[in-house]
Each structure stands twice: as C-alpha cells, then as structure tokens.
Design an enzyme around this catalytic site. Sequence first.
Site, PDB file in Angstrom:
ATOM      1  N   CYS A  14       0.851  -1.181   0.000  1.00  0.00           N
ATOM      2  CA  CYS A  14       0.000   0.000   0.000  1.00  0.00           C
ATOM      3  C   CYS A  14       0.891   1.236   0.000  1.00  0.00           C
ATOM      4  O   CYS A  14       2.060   1.170   0.360  1.00  0.00           O
ATOM      5  CB  CYS A  14      -0.863   0.054   1.252  1.00  0.00           C
TER       6      CYS A  14
ATOM      7  N   GLY B  65       0.268  -0.114  -5.027  1.00  0.00           N
ATOM      8  CA  GLY B  65      -1.023  -0.783  -4.903  1.00  0.00           C
ATOM      9  C   GLY B  65      -1.951  -0.378  -6.021  1.00  0.00           C
ATOM     10  O   GLY B  65      -2.123   0.821  -6.264  1.00  0.00           O
TER      11      GLY B  65
ATOM     12  N   ASN C 213      -0.302   1.519   5.787  1.00  0.00           N
ATOM     13  CA  ASN C 213       0.529   0.625   4.994  1.00  0.00           C
ATOM     14  C   ASN C 213       1.201  -0.355   5.950  1.00  0.00           C
ATOM     15  O   ASN C 213       1.890   0.073   6.875  1.00  0.00           O
ATOM     16  CB  ASN C 213       1.582   1.448   4.231  1.00  0.00           C
ATOM     17  N   GLY C 214       0.972  -1.653   5.730  1.00  0.00           N
ATOM     18  CA  GLY C 214       1.589  -2.664   6.591  1.00  0.00           C
ATOM     19  C   GLY C 214       0.566  -3.699   7.000  1.00  0.00           C
ATOM     20  O   GLY C 214      -0.538  -3.761   6.462  1.00  0.00           O
TER      21      GLY C 214
ATOM     22  N   TYR D  41      12.647  -4.416  -4.510  1.00  0.00           N
ATOM     23  CA  TYR D  41      11.536  -4.462  -5.458  1.00  0.00           C
ATOM     24  C   TYR D  41      10.430  -3.433  -5.244  1.00  0.00           C
ATOM     25  O   TYR D  41       9.989  -2.777  -6.188  1.00  0.00           O
ATOM     26  CB  TYR D  41      10.917  -5.866  -5.460  1.00  0.00           C
TER      27      TYR D  41
END
Length: 470
Positions: free
Chosen positions: A8, A36, A111-112, A255
């Site tokens: 995210c 995302g 995010n997470g 990445y």
Amino acid sequence: MHEIHEECGVFGVYGHKNENVALLTYYGLYALQHRGQESCGIAISNGCEFLLHKDIGLVHEVITEKIIDSMGPGSMAIGHVRYGTTGNSSRTNAQPLLVKHLKGSMAVVHNGNIVNAFQLRRTLEMNGAIFHTTSDTEVISYVITKERIRKPEIEDAVLTAMNVLEGAYSLILMTEDKLLAVRDKHGFRPLCYGMTSDGTYIIASESCALNAVDAHFIRDIRPGEIVVFDKNGVHSIDDNCSRAEEALCIFEYIYFARPDSVIDGCSVHQARLRAGAFLAQDHPVDADIVIGVPDSGIDGAIGYANACNIPYGIGFIKNKYVGRTFISPVQKMREELLKIKLNPVSATISGKRVILVDDSVVRGTTSARIVKLLRDAGAKEVHLRVTSPPFINPCYYGTDIDSRENLIACKYSVDEIARIIGVDSLGYLKVEHLPYLADGTGRKKYCTACFTGEYKTGIGDGINKNCFEI
Ligand code: SF4
C-alpha cells in the site's frame, strides 16, 4: 511481470493554502501507484467535515476530475493506494477509513500488516465491538478510538495504542484539526515528510511522491515516532523510538519502492546497483550481454554489467499500457500473451550468451516464461542472476508472500530450480549481502524474514489475507 504484489502507499497534506487539496493528493497518489493497484481513495477536511471518496480501481479511474472538483477547497487531506494483504479487495476495504465517534472523528490510511490483528479483533468483538470491514486497519482505528475515551488528545491515544498494536504500520491520521504521521517501532514500512514552497506539509510513503508535488524532502519519520502537524507547527513524540530493533523491509530496496525514492537516507537505485555488483562478484559467468527484467531488474543489470565489464543492453520492451483490466489469458494462451506485456528485443539477444537479471524468483512460473521468450528470440545461453536471496518464508508484514507451498525455493535446490526454469546457470544474492545493499556499511538492521526466517515480532495466529472473512 511480478508474482509478488505490492502493498500500500499513503499520502497526506497539512496546511494547504490554495484551493485544491484533493488535486494535490491525486498527484501524490499517482506517484505511489506502484505500491497498490487494487483500490484507492482520498479524504479531505474542509474545516467543517470530512469528504471521502474511494473505490476499486487505479488512481485516474477512481479520483476523476469531477470528484476532485466536487470535493472543493480544504486544508488537509489523506490518500491511499491499496493492494489488500489483510481483507479482500472490496470497496468497503478501500481506504481512507473514516471513524465517527463521540470523542472525535478521524480518517486513517495504513501501509503494513498488524500481526496480532486477529486476536485484537476477537477480543474487541467479544466486548461488543462491531466491525464493518475485514481489514486490519479497522482494528487499528478501533484500538486508537478506545484509547481516546480516556485520552482526549489523539496523539496520546495513539502513543498508548502503539503498545498494543504489533507488526507493521505506517499510518497517517487526520482529525478535525491535526494530521499525524506514525511509524511502528520497527519501521517496517517507509514514511517521510517534506514541504512545498508555500509551506504545505506533505507526508508520503516514498520520497518520489514528495518530488511529484514539488515538495522538498525534510526527513524520514523514525521507527516508533509520532509526528504531529497542527496549528502550533510540527512536533515529534519519540517515547516509542529506539524501543525495538529497527527492521525496515529490505525488499523495499529490492523491489517494492521506486528507484528514484530515497528511504531512510539510502537511494533505492544505488541499492539495486549494489545488488547487481554483488551478483557479479559472487556469480561471474562469461557472456556477451547483461539485460534486466523491467522494471525492477534494470538497475541490478546495470550494476552487474558495470562490475564485470560486460555490456548492458535493452533486452525487453515492456508495454506500459497493460493495466489491471487486462483480461487474464487462459492457461494455454499465457505464454503467447506474455509477449503483449513483455517483448524481447531480438537485436540485443539473438545469438548471444545472455545474463538476465531479475529481482526475485517466487513460484518460478513467470521466470520460466521469460526465459523461454529469450530462447525463442535466439539467445544461445541464458544465465539468471537474482537480486534477492531465495524466498523460503512467508511475510506477515504487508506483502502477499504468504505460503511456503508456493515458494519454489522451499521445494527445490538451486540446481533443480535452474533446470525447472530452463536456464544454463542460476545465482541468487547471498543473505550476508542484504545488510550492505542500502548504505554499503552493513551497520543498519533490516527485516529479512522471508529470506532468513528471523522475524522481529511474534507472527500471530491465523493472520492471512482473508482471516476476517466470514
Ligand atoms: Fe519485507 Fe520479507 Fe520482511 Fe516481509 S518478510 S517485511 S517482504 S523483508
């Protein structure tokens, strides 16, 4: 071209003086789209109320000009792009999440992954809580709101909630008059802030989103830190800093993040060059050309080529227009249709001994198809070099590396994998090089659990993407 989905991205604006805070947020989210692509959303505060819009789709599909115009002026906003790692991909699970409560409303983006979300939710439910979504972000909101009953100031409530929430969270919270940027004690996911020339504060998952709105980078939010943006300016609450070992996800450098981002003071592009150089040192091979799999194998390929004096070449052209709505091919058409997404440049490849650099091998199926494209384009030899070590463990911190059964390296040796994907040789980045990728010193600590099994937290019971689905 990737078997791992991103996670995210979060974006926030405080103190905007011009008319269109929604437009600024739209630009920021556009720069974070790589994190995302399932859903996205935006919430603004116009001083009287929160206005929210979110849906399934890409940023330009969901946040249209009409939506931006309809939101009108505001001084604060938060936005989110999502790939769901806990909770399905429905509109309800899209963010921002809006919470209305007697003690104050707030909007949250996250995010997470919270590793103890399952247990926390069960406890809350047994005490009468009702949940509307199946995402762990609602658990976070609930825990914070519960603390707010005793602690009216949002930052005090968040500080206490951080003792309960375990796992990965980079959050932006918007109340009626404040914006808070919060990073978990380990700092699994990145978060930084900056300022535009007119004094507007911008908070973002990655620095590339600050650049997109012409904000200058000020600093990263520290692991465990709460940064409060309000009428008194900016202040930091660091009671939870240095209370746990730092553990930024090393795969952000390999990445997830964009190569033009700088995370915790280290350039993602430089980290990928370094990974390529390590591979050249550890897995040298005689060859004519080094190519990278777009996008995240390119920098590693350049690093490899520079380190071994073999020329770098453009091996593939990626079709930029294949998006989320691309109709998934039936199995037997898959190989042919990969060429729509990724076409080999035969002038670079034909008759050559090729070193192919990619960021990871997950199930091996995509790698095998890419190798076949190179063979069909006339490559004499294909040597695959991978800028990460083999994946042998699931990730519980916000990616969908979720099952050992799907990880080829859990079942086969390196030689067997080479045979399965059809390469002449295969070399992975060594685990011992991971701490050196970002800044070259080896002194910083990272999360490397999917490669090493060394989790920095408990990993919770029953946590997976659909653990809250009924
Ligand atoms: Fe990143 Fe792997 Fe750790 Fe997950 S387990 S946070 S992907 S390094």
